[in-house]
Design an enzyme around this catalytic site. Structure first.
Site, PDB file in Angstrom:
ATOM      1  N   LYS A 145     -17.876  -0.860   5.685  1.00 49.26           N
ATOM      2  CA  LYS A 145     -18.337  -1.873   4.728  1.00 49.26           C
ATOM      3  C   LYS A 145     -19.859  -1.852   4.569  1.00 49.26           C
ATOM      4  O   LYS A 145     -20.378  -2.038   3.457  1.00 49.26           O
ATOM      5  CB  LYS A 145     -17.865  -3.252   5.168  1.00 49.26           C
ATOM      6  N   MET A 184      24.352   9.166   2.033  1.00 54.15           N
ATOM      7  CA  MET A 184      24.251  10.439   2.739  1.00 54.15           C
ATOM      8  C   MET A 184      24.506  10.257   4.229  1.00 54.15           C
ATOM      9  O   MET A 184      25.129  11.109   4.876  1.00 54.15           O
ATOM     10  CB  MET A 184      22.882  11.072   2.504  1.00 54.15           C
ATOM     11  N   GLU A 231       0.810  -1.225   0.000  1.00 52.65           N
ATOM     12  CA  GLU A 231       0.000   0.000   0.000  1.00 52.65           C
ATOM     13  C   GLU A 231       0.839   1.269   0.000  1.00 52.65           C
ATOM     14  O   GLU A 231       0.401   2.295  -0.544  1.00 52.65           O
ATOM     15  CB  GLU A 231      -0.958  -0.002   1.195  1.00 52.65           C
ATOM     16  N   GLN A 254      -9.071  -6.293  11.716  1.00 52.67           N
ATOM     17  CA  GLN A 254      -8.540  -5.280  10.800  1.00 52.67           C
ATOM     18  C   GLN A 254      -9.206  -3.918  10.991  1.00 52.67           C
ATOM     19  O   GLN A 254      -9.383  -3.147  10.052  1.00 52.67           O
ATOM     20  CB  GLN A 254      -8.645  -5.733   9.339  1.00 52.67           C
TER      21      GLN A 254
END
Length: 584
Positions: free
Chosen positions: A164, A482, A52, A115
């Site tokens: 949902k 770096m 994601e 979830q």
């Protein structure tokens, strides 16, 4: 005539009405109704990502290369939390995104359901605005409002969390023409009195400089065109932040190059010594200003920005102008022309003479000698072999990013995609996929370091699945470059965890995904290898083995003003280490 439809269908219809052609996402239980609707239509292409975070960076690349909002669809819980880094990146760099997240049913919110995460609470600090939609009747209007907020004023990411049960329920669809957006209409026209003050300052300044940022590009093509006209008409020098590259062409005679911590000597010296600084669409970032009490101490400062909160937040401004860059520049240009196109010609001639002396220092010079490729040489050759092509450049974050900004030139806006404010390692590869989706016929190259590239290497699967010929140009120094540089210069050469241990064979890794791998270690072979990368019709991972301990200069050390730059490796190292070398 009313249009009843499910919430899931509303989502897809709203995206179609908004002109969305591409969505980047990953399915999960809490968004399956929306994915089912996506399956049943052909107007929107869905890109299945591998993570994601990659989805949001792809949407950023899409948005920055097109000027249109990028769209993301992910599930609840870990799907949403994985998107947080990309949201924060987009917020700091003012990138318009609409991120749609699934949520557990409304009656289960707060129950620690499977979830479940407080997505609105988690993302409130890293979005321009966010919503939890608990009523299907409000869903379509909220999506249309989200697009308006994302792209209006200072652009940024918005998030819409959709439970949902709201996706399953039916209600009347609200077309975007009927959705009121009058409550959010930022000021776009500048204050005429402030514009008049700026024009007077332009007429009288002896040592002016335009300091431009990403706001010019965000304002749209008209802003970049007006900026070019203004620079040409006044003859003033111009510099830019990392985010603003391309708003003014790198080949332009007034171009001083990028400014800031790793900016060019002439750009930083001009900023320090100017008597009029005209900030257009930049936010006085700390990588630009250096030490605040020594930042351009003798200049009058004008600041044009559409975000009122950016004015006087970091640097006190003498001429604050809140408004859209394109509108303000048009008014400034028209008034300046109407008053006779006056500038301080004598002062300007002396100023350019001084700038030419600074340019003569040639702060980017280096020697490519021996059998090892210098990273500067690699990017110099990449620039030479690709300039003039229909080309987009993305980067990861680190030394390679700064070298790309220094050695590659950009003639147009929206051709340079990099993570500025957040400095997100792992940004460039997925961003390049988003750019390639938007511009399938263009050459898209991601300049990377091996450590940054590994952070989202899984998206090679996405590139292969959708036949996207993105080119990954990895400057492999086997170091967190770096980090290693700062440890060398500021931490007594104690290299704590800055070696890239156990690196993969990048050629074999590319081949494992079905892509092409190229490795180059000899400077004599570099041009041919780059051309092989360019000409290959498919994704390429180019492993360019470069000098392991090259440092990125020029550099303004932390806590120093712009006129205390470090030029050149040995001199700079000695200077920071206190071994007697003199700062420039």
């Amino acid at each position: 005539m009313t249009r009843q439809m499910t919430g899931a269908k509303m989502v897809v219809q709203a995206l179609i009405d908004q002109g969305v052609d591409t969505v980047f996402g990953y399915p999960g239980g809490a968004v399956l109704p929306i994915y089912d609707e996506i399956f049943q239509q052909n107007s929107i292409k869905h890109v299945l990502v591998r993570h994601e975070q990659g989805a949001v960076h792809m949407a950023e690349g899409y948005a920055r290369s097109t000027g249109k909002p990028g769209v993301v669809l992910v599930t609840s819980g870990p799907g949403a939390t994985n998107a947080v880094t990309g949201l924060t990146d987009a917020l700091l760099d003012s990138i318009p995104l609409v991120v749609l997240t699934g949520q557990v049913p409304t009656f289960m919110i707060g129950s620690d359901a499977f979830q479940e995460a407080d997505t609105v609470g988690i993302t409130r600090p890293c979005t321009k605005h966010n919503w939890l939609v608990k009523d299907t009747e409000k869903l379509s209007a909220t999506i249309h409002e989200g697009f308006h907020v994302a792209k209006t004023g200072r652009p940024g990411p918005v998030l819409i969390d959709i439970p949902k049960d709201v996706q399953f329920a039916s209600a009347e669809y609200q077309p975007m023409q009927k959705v009121s957006t009058s409550h959010y209409q930022p000021v776009i026209k500048g204050d005429p009195k402030m514009i008049e003050q700026l024009v007077e300052a332009i007429e009288n300044a002896a040592r002016p400089v335009f300091y431009t940022g990403g706001g010019v590009i965000n304002s749209g093509p008209a802003a970049s065109q007006l900026l070019r006209e203004m620079v040409e008409a006044t003859g003033f020098p111009i510099t830019s932040t990392l985010m603003g590259l391309g708003a003014y062409p790198a080949s332009g005679k007034a171009w001083l190059g990028m400014l800031g911590m790793h900016g060019l000597y002439e750009a930083n010296m001009a900023m320090h010594g100017c008597d009029l600084m005209i900030n257009i669409g930049a936010r006085f970032d700390d990588r630009i200003t250096g030490r605040l009490d020594a930042f351009s101490p003798n200049s009058k400062k004008a600041h044009i920005d559409i975000d009122p909160s950016s004015i006087n937040k970091v640097i006190k401004t003498d001429i604050p102008i809140v408004g859209d860059v394109a509108y303000v520049l048009e008014d400034v240009l028209n008034l300046w022309k109407a008053r006779g196109r006056k500038v301080n010609r004598d002062g300007l001639a002396k100023w350019w003479k001084q700038i030419e002396e600074w340019r003569a220092v040639d702060c980017l010079k280096f020697k490519q000698e021996g059998a090892v490729i210098k990273p500067q040489y690699a990017l110099q050759r990449l620039e030479e072999l690709t300039k003039g092509k229909d080309r987009y450049i993305c980067t990861e974050v680190g030394q390679h990013q700064m070298w790309a900004a220094q050695y590659m030139g950009f003639e147009d806006p929206n051709r340079w995609m990099t993570s500025g404010g957040l400095g997100t390692m792992g940004y460039g590869f997925p961003a390049s996929i988003g750019v390639q989706m938007a511009h399938p016929e263009s050459l898209v190259i991601n300049v990377a370091g091996e450590a940054s590239w590994l952070m989202n290497m899984q998206e090679l699967g996405t590139a292969m699945q959708y036949h996207l010929p993105v080119k990954q140009f990895i400057l492999n120094n086997e170091r967190l470059g770096m980090v290693r540089q700062w440890q060398q210069l500021l931490h007594g050469e104690r290299y704590s965890s800055s070696w890239s241990e156990s690196l993969p064979d990048f050629v074999k890794l590319a081949e494992a995904f079905g892509a092409k791998g190229i490795q180059c270690s000899d400077p004599a072979d570099l041009d041919d290898a780059i051309m092989e990368m360019i000409n290959y019709d498919g994704p390429v991972v180019f492993d360019c083995l470069v000098e392991k301990h090259e440092n990125c200069f020029p550099m303004i050390p932390s806590g120093e003003p712009h006129n205390k730059m470090l030029l050149g490796d040995a001199k700079a190292t000695n200077a920071i280490a206190g071994k007697g070398a003199v700062l420039v």
